[in-house]
Enzyme design. Structure first.
Site, PDB file in Angstrom:
ATOM      1  N   HIS A  48     151.441  71.495   7.485  1.00 61.81           N
ATOM      2  CA  HIS A  48     150.962  71.474   6.097  1.00 61.81           C
ATOM      3  C   HIS A  48     150.241  72.772   5.741  1.00 61.81           C
ATOM      4  CE1 HIS A  48     152.127  67.311   5.993  1.00 61.81           C
ATOM      5  NE2 HIS A  48     151.378  67.066   7.058  1.00 61.81           N
ATOM      6  N   MET A  49     149.363  73.239   6.622  1.00 61.60           N
ATOM      7  CA  MET A  49     148.643  74.484   6.345  1.00 61.60           C
ATOM      8  C   MET A  49     149.584  75.679   6.365  1.00 61.60           C
ATOM      9  SD  MET A  49     145.551  74.222   5.388  1.00 61.60           S
ATOM     10  CE  MET A  49     145.449  75.991   5.297  1.00 61.60           C
ATOM     11  N   GLY A  50     150.661  75.590   7.126  1.00 61.08           N
ATOM     12  CA  GLY A  50     151.647  76.665   7.137  1.00 61.08           C
ATOM     13  C   GLY A  50     152.168  76.957   5.747  1.00 61.08           C
ATOM     14  N   ASP A  51     152.212  75.917   4.927  1.00 60.48           N
ATOM     15  CA  ASP A  51     152.636  76.041   3.530  1.00 60.48           C
ATOM     16  C   ASP A  51     151.469  76.414   2.623  1.00 60.48           C
ATOM     17  OD1 ASP A  51     153.902  75.629   1.000  1.00 60.48           O
ATOM     18  OD2 ASP A  51     153.248  73.544   1.030  1.00 60.48           O
ATOM     19  N   HIS A 111     159.298  73.273   2.131  1.00 61.34           N
ATOM     20  CA  HIS A 111     158.175  73.533   1.235  1.00 61.34           C
ATOM     21  C   HIS A 111     157.683  74.964   1.404  1.00 61.34           C
ATOM     22  CE1 HIS A 111     156.863  69.734  -0.679  1.00 61.34           C
ATOM     23  NE2 HIS A 111     155.973  70.495  -1.271  1.00 61.34           N
TER      24      HIS A 111
END
Length: 334
Positions: free
Chosen positions: A279-282, A303
């Protein structure tokens, strides 16, 4: 005016939110067609419309197409307006996603936002993930800020409330090559307007999964009778970087299994050895507007790939991607 295709890549609301954030930062207007074209209910829904109206309010923007169900929108930002603002989604729409749209513009400006809607709802980051994972990672690039939970809001009732404020700093380049050695795991297990023992049982489920780690595990219990009914748990793992995982309570799912699900997700993320979770990668990508970014992520999601293409529309940036699971991403301003 930039032309944005709302149907490309994952074809969801993130294309609109990223466009709003970057347009407001750069002063570049955009026209988007095919908003949320790949969703079952395409067009602007209450949460997306609230994001548009927040950014319109903060930039004194000229906007057309800002109505429910609209699949086309024009947005031309003007001068940034500082102050304290309150917005209400009117549904259980995610307050976290609205906050994510506004935070880049709020940095080093006297802006505070009170957002009412869903704090812990499916398909979006729980507000505790924003507090325990997102903000600490921003701190690693020199940006601080606060998100305070005033009241929980769960699906379908909503009714939650958060305050977002105090985002400031001198952004610096972020380099996170690996997670490093795990030092501790923290988290919050919450229950609202339901029996208090659920929070403890969710923690028990987490402990069953994470017992293999010989590190402190400190998960707080939060019990409240104010807010719409629901439960959830968010975990954050701390090393050289920070990874997160979460799970929401569901009918028919035991509290222990809610905890086990979050623990299993965190375990899966940690085993990749990457610096940040999927999630943080996005979520970090938008902050390439402030500094160069170089980090490894557990999974290159559609995403993330879509978000990178939106960034390229607004910023002159060099992008280098290696691998997929895990992956390494470099975003460098030209």
């Amino acid at each position: 005016m930039l032309e944005i295709d709302g149907s490309f890549g994952e074809g969801g609301g993130q294309i609109l939110r990223s466009s709003l954030a970057l347009s407001s930062l750069t002063g570049k207007g955009f026209r988007i067609r095919g908003i949320r074209a790949k969703r079952k209910n395409p067009g602007l829904q209450p949460q997306h419309l609230t994001s548009v109206r927040v950014m319109k309010m903060l930039t004194n923007a000229r906007v057309s197409g800002d109505y429910l169900g609209s699949t086309e929108l024009e947005f031309e930002p003007g001068e940034v307006v500082e102050g304290s603002f309150t917005v209400d989604v009117g549904t259980a729409g995610s307050v976290s996603l609205i906050a994510m749209t506004a935070i880049p513009l709020m940095i080093n400006r006297r802006i505070s936002l009170r957002i009412r809607g869903g704090t812990d709802v499916p398909l979006s980051p729980p507000v505790d993930y924003m507090r325990l994972v997102f903000i600490p990672l921003l701190e690693k690039m020199g940006i601080t800020g606060k998100i305070e939970v005033k009241r929980r809001g769960h699906y379908p009732e909503g009714g939650g409330e958060v305050e977002v404020y105090g985002f400031r700093g001198e952004p610096r380049d972020l380099v996170l090559d690996s997670f490093g050695e795990l030092r501790e795991i923290t988290g919050v297990s919450h229950v609202t307007s339901l029996p208090a023992h659920i929070a403890k049982r969710q923690i028990q489920g987490v402990m069953e999964v994470l017992r293999e780690f010989n590190v402190p595990v400190k998960v707080e219990e939060e019990v409240s009778n104010e807010g719409s009914r629901g439960t959830g748990i968010v975990l954050s793992a701390h090393g050289l970087s920070i990874m997160g995982a979460s799970s929401l309570g569901e009918k028919g799912i035991t509290a222990e299994n809610v905890g086990r699900k979050a623990g299993t997700e965190l375990l899966k993320e940690l085993k990749t050895g990457a610096a940040v979770d999927s999630h943080m990668g996005d979520m970090l990508v938008t902050f390439s507007a402030f500094a160069n970014l170089e980090y490894t992520g557990s999974l290159l999601t559609q995403h993330t790939e879509t978000n990178i293409e939106v960034i390229r529309k607004f910023l002159e940036i060099d992008v280098k991607i290696e691998g997929r699971s895990p992956f390494k991403l470099r975003l460098k301003r030209k």
